[in-house]
Design a protein around this motif. Structure first.
Motif, PDB file in Angstrom:
ATOM      1  N   HIS A  31      -0.734 -10.713  -4.706  1.00 55.50           N
ATOM      2  CA  HIS A  31      -1.853 -11.609  -4.377  1.00 55.50           C
ATOM      3  C   HIS A  31      -2.558 -12.055  -5.665  1.00 55.50           C
ATOM      4  O   HIS A  31      -3.723 -11.725  -5.897  1.00 55.50           O
ATOM      5  CB  HIS A  31      -2.845 -10.894  -3.455  1.00 55.50           C
ATOM      6  N   PRO A  32      -1.865 -12.815  -6.507  1.00 53.93           N
ATOM      7  CA  PRO A  32      -2.406 -13.135  -7.830  1.00 53.93           C
ATOM      8  C   PRO A  32      -3.634 -14.031  -7.814  1.00 53.93           C
ATOM      9  O   PRO A  32      -4.375 -14.076  -8.792  1.00 53.93           O
ATOM     10  CB  PRO A  32      -1.231 -13.837  -8.524  1.00 53.93           C
ATOM     11  N   ASN A  33      -3.871 -14.744  -6.726  1.00 54.09           N
ATOM     12  CA  ASN A  33      -5.010 -15.658  -6.660  1.00 54.09           C
ATOM     13  C   ASN A  33      -6.136 -15.147  -5.762  1.00 54.09           C
ATOM     14  O   ASN A  33      -7.028 -15.911  -5.391  1.00 54.09           O
ATOM     15  CB  ASN A  33      -4.548 -17.032  -6.172  1.00 54.09           C
ATOM     16  N   SER A  34      -6.066 -13.875  -5.403  1.00 55.68           N
ATOM     17  CA  SER A  34      -7.049 -13.295  -4.488  1.00 55.68           C
ATOM     18  C   SER A  34      -7.836 -12.179  -5.169  1.00 55.68           C
ATOM     19  O   SER A  34      -7.390 -11.598  -6.163  1.00 55.68           O
ATOM     20  CB  SER A  34      -6.352 -12.720  -3.246  1.00 55.68           C
ATOM     21  N   ASP A  35      -9.002 -11.878  -4.608  1.00 56.88           N
ATOM     22  CA  ASP A  35      -9.765 -10.706  -5.038  1.00 56.88           C
ATOM     23  C   ASP A  35      -9.131  -9.482  -4.386  1.00 56.88           C
ATOM     24  O   ASP A  35      -9.249  -9.271  -3.180  1.00 56.88           O
ATOM     25  CB  ASP A  35     -11.228 -10.821  -4.611  1.00 56.88           C
ATOM     26  N   ALA A  55      -2.483   5.405  -5.117  1.00 56.69           N
ATOM     27  CA  ALA A  55      -3.365   4.263  -4.904  1.00 56.69           C
ATOM     28  C   ALA A  55      -3.112   3.717  -3.507  1.00 56.69           C
ATOM     29  O   ALA A  55      -1.961   3.609  -3.075  1.00 56.69           O
ATOM     30  CB  ALA A  55      -3.102   3.184  -5.954  1.00 56.69           C
ATOM     31  N   ILE A  56      -4.165   3.394  -2.803  1.00 58.67           N
ATOM     32  CA  ILE A  56      -4.062   2.846  -1.452  1.00 58.67           C
ATOM     33  C   ILE A  56      -4.607   1.420  -1.457  1.00 58.67           C
ATOM     34  O   ILE A  56      -5.815   1.220  -1.655  1.00 58.67           O
ATOM     35  CB  ILE A  56      -4.851   3.690  -0.433  1.00 58.67           C
ATOM     36  N   PRO A  57      -3.759   0.409  -1.278  1.00 61.34           N
ATOM     37  CA  PRO A  57      -4.240  -0.974  -1.238  1.00 61.34           C
ATOM     38  C   PRO A  57      -5.212  -1.190  -0.080  1.00 61.34           C
ATOM     39  O   PRO A  57      -4.933  -0.792   1.053  1.00 61.34           O
ATOM     40  CB  PRO A  57      -2.956  -1.795  -1.051  1.00 61.34           C
ATOM     41  N   LEU A  58      -6.337  -1.805  -0.364  1.00 57.96           N
ATOM     42  CA  LEU A  58      -7.348  -2.047   0.654  1.00 57.96           C
ATOM     43  C   LEU A  58      -7.312  -3.484   1.174  1.00 57.96           C
ATOM     44  O   LEU A  58      -6.910  -3.733   2.298  1.00 57.96           O
ATOM     45  CB  LEU A  58      -8.746  -1.723   0.100  1.00 57.96           C
ATOM     46  N   PHE A  59      -7.712  -4.436   0.335  1.00 56.89           N
ATOM     47  CA  PHE A  59      -7.888  -5.803   0.832  1.00 56.89           C
ATOM     48  C   PHE A  59      -7.436  -6.843  -0.191  1.00 56.89           C
ATOM     49  O   PHE A  59      -7.391  -6.573  -1.391  1.00 56.89           O
ATOM     50  CB  PHE A  59      -9.364  -6.049   1.174  1.00 56.89           C
ATOM     51  N   HIS A  60      -7.152  -8.039   0.326  1.00 51.99           N
ATOM     52  CA  HIS A  60      -6.886  -9.179  -0.550  1.00 51.99           C
ATOM     53  C   HIS A  60      -7.575 -10.447  -0.045  1.00 51.99           C
ATOM     54  O   HIS A  60      -7.307 -11.542  -0.536  1.00 51.99           O
ATOM     55  CB  HIS A  60      -5.374  -9.424  -0.683  1.00 51.99           C
ATOM     56  N   SER A  61      -8.444 -10.308   0.943  1.00 50.18           N
ATOM     57  CA  SER A  61      -9.156 -11.463   1.471  1.00 50.18           C
ATOM     58  C   SER A  61     -10.549 -11.041   1.909  1.00 50.18           C
ATOM     59  O   SER A  61     -10.821  -9.861   2.117  1.00 50.18           O
ATOM     60  CB  SER A  61      -8.396 -12.086   2.645  1.00 50.18           C
ATOM     61  N   GLU A  62     -11.429 -11.999   2.040  1.00 51.34           N
ATOM     62  CA  GLU A  62     -12.785 -11.737   2.494  1.00 51.34           C
ATOM     63  C   GLU A  62     -12.905 -12.062   3.986  1.00 51.34           C
ATOM     64  O   GLU A  62     -12.141 -12.837   4.532  1.00 51.34           O
ATOM     65  CB  GLU A  62     -13.786 -12.586   1.702  1.00 51.34           C
ATOM     66  N   SER A  63     -13.881 -11.438   4.631  1.00 47.73           N
ATOM     67  CA  SER A  63     -14.118 -11.720   6.043  1.00 47.73           C
ATOM     68  C   SER A  63     -15.612 -11.581   6.320  1.00 47.73           C
ATOM     69  O   SER A  63     -16.376 -11.110   5.479  1.00 47.73           O
ATOM     70  CB  SER A  63     -13.325 -10.757   6.938  1.00 47.73           C
ATOM     71  N   ALA A  98      -9.000  -6.495  -8.884  1.00 47.85           N
ATOM     72  CA  ALA A  98      -8.584  -7.629  -9.706  1.00 47.85           C
ATOM     73  C   ALA A  98      -9.293  -8.843  -9.145  1.00 47.85           C
ATOM     74  O   ALA A  98      -9.312  -9.056  -7.927  1.00 47.85           O
ATOM     75  CB  ALA A  98      -7.073  -7.824  -9.672  1.00 47.85           C
ATOM     76  N   ASN A  99      -9.899  -9.610 -10.009  1.00 47.22           N
ATOM     77  CA  ASN A  99     -10.657 -10.769  -9.586  1.00 47.22           C
ATOM     78  C   ASN A  99      -9.729 -11.960  -9.428  1.00 47.22           C
ATOM     79  O   ASN A  99      -8.919 -12.250 -10.304  1.00 47.22           O
ATOM     80  CB  ASN A  99     -11.752 -11.073 -10.621  1.00 47.22           C
ATOM     81  N   GLY A 100      -9.816 -12.659  -8.293  1.00 46.47           N
ATOM     82  CA  GLY A 100      -8.974 -13.833  -8.065  1.00 46.47           C
ATOM     83  C   GLY A 100      -9.169 -14.878  -9.141  1.00 46.47           C
ATOM     84  O   GLY A 100      -8.233 -15.577  -9.521  1.00 46.47           O
TER      85      GLY A 100
END
Length: 218
Positions: A31-35, A55-63, A98-100
């Motif tokens: 998700h290179p363009n996402s937060d 490491a446990i991936p959490l999110f790549h989008s806002e809601s 990582a900041n989008g």
């Protein structure tokens, strides 16, 4: 004379295992363009060394339900770390981001709420790592790491005083903390298979068959 990359006495070192290294960067590359955000599972051998085992991936989008989704995801992760992780008992001891807009080099909006939830308000110290913009090639979507310098900025909660309600993440001086990355177990970039196989809680909420534990990385 103290070497430039050696932390000051008492500040400590963050040691990333190969597994954690792989999963963090696979998630970022997917998700290179996402937060992007995720949890770091740790064990601590002593006051100066924190060993990040997974490491446990959490999110790549806002809601619109950020706090609710944070709570659900962290509840699942904390139970997994405390009772059923294959490597034994651990705890959620940090977060990665990582900041989008990678050139901004600042923590994404979600960071404060997640860190405060993991840290139990201001009671428990927590460290967060943010991918440096210079460690990411926006054109090729590749992450680069170096033995001589860390690809991360490191942030730490202001203190662990239960009476202090002003929870805040502050960037640590690069000379005061060291990040050690174990070699990843395979190739990491946007074209590699494992970036397609990594799932976070956004994926899991859409399809429960997509397992946020990502056992295939073990």
């Amino acid at each position: 004379m103290r070497e430039e990359n050696t932390p000051k006495e008492g500040e400590g070192t963050l040691h990333f295992s190969s597994l954690a290294h792989r999963k963090v960067f696979a998630h970022i590359c997917k998700h290179p363009n996402s937060d992007v955000s995720g949890a770091l599972l740790v064990r601590e051998d002593d006051k100066d060394n924190t060993f990040i085992e997974d490491a446990i991936p959490l999110f790549h989008s806002e809601s619109g339900n950020v706090s609710v989704l944070n709570e659900i995801a962290l509840t699942h992760i904390q139970k997994y770390a405390n009772t059923s992780h294959p490597n034994g008992t651990m705890r959620v001891g940090g977060l990665y981001f990582a900041n989008g807009n990678l050139y901004a080099g600042v923590l994404p909006d979600r960071a404060q709420g997640l860190a405060e939830a993991v840290g139990g308000g201001a009671r428990n110290e927590i460290r967060c790592v943010l991918l440096e913009p210079t460690a990411f090639d926006a054109e090729t979507k590749n992450v680069s790491t170096s033995k001589s310098s860390s690809p991360f900025k490191v942030f730490k909660s202001n203190n662990n005083n239960a009476n202090n309600m002003n929870f805040e993440l502050k960037e640590q001086d690069k000379g005061s903390v060291k990040v050690v990355l174990a070699p990843p177990l395979d190739r990491l970039d946007a074209a590699s298979t494992n970036t397609k196989d990594v799932f976070d809680f956004d994926d899991h909420f859409d399809d429960v068959g997509k397992d946020w534990r990502n056992a295939s990385f073990s």
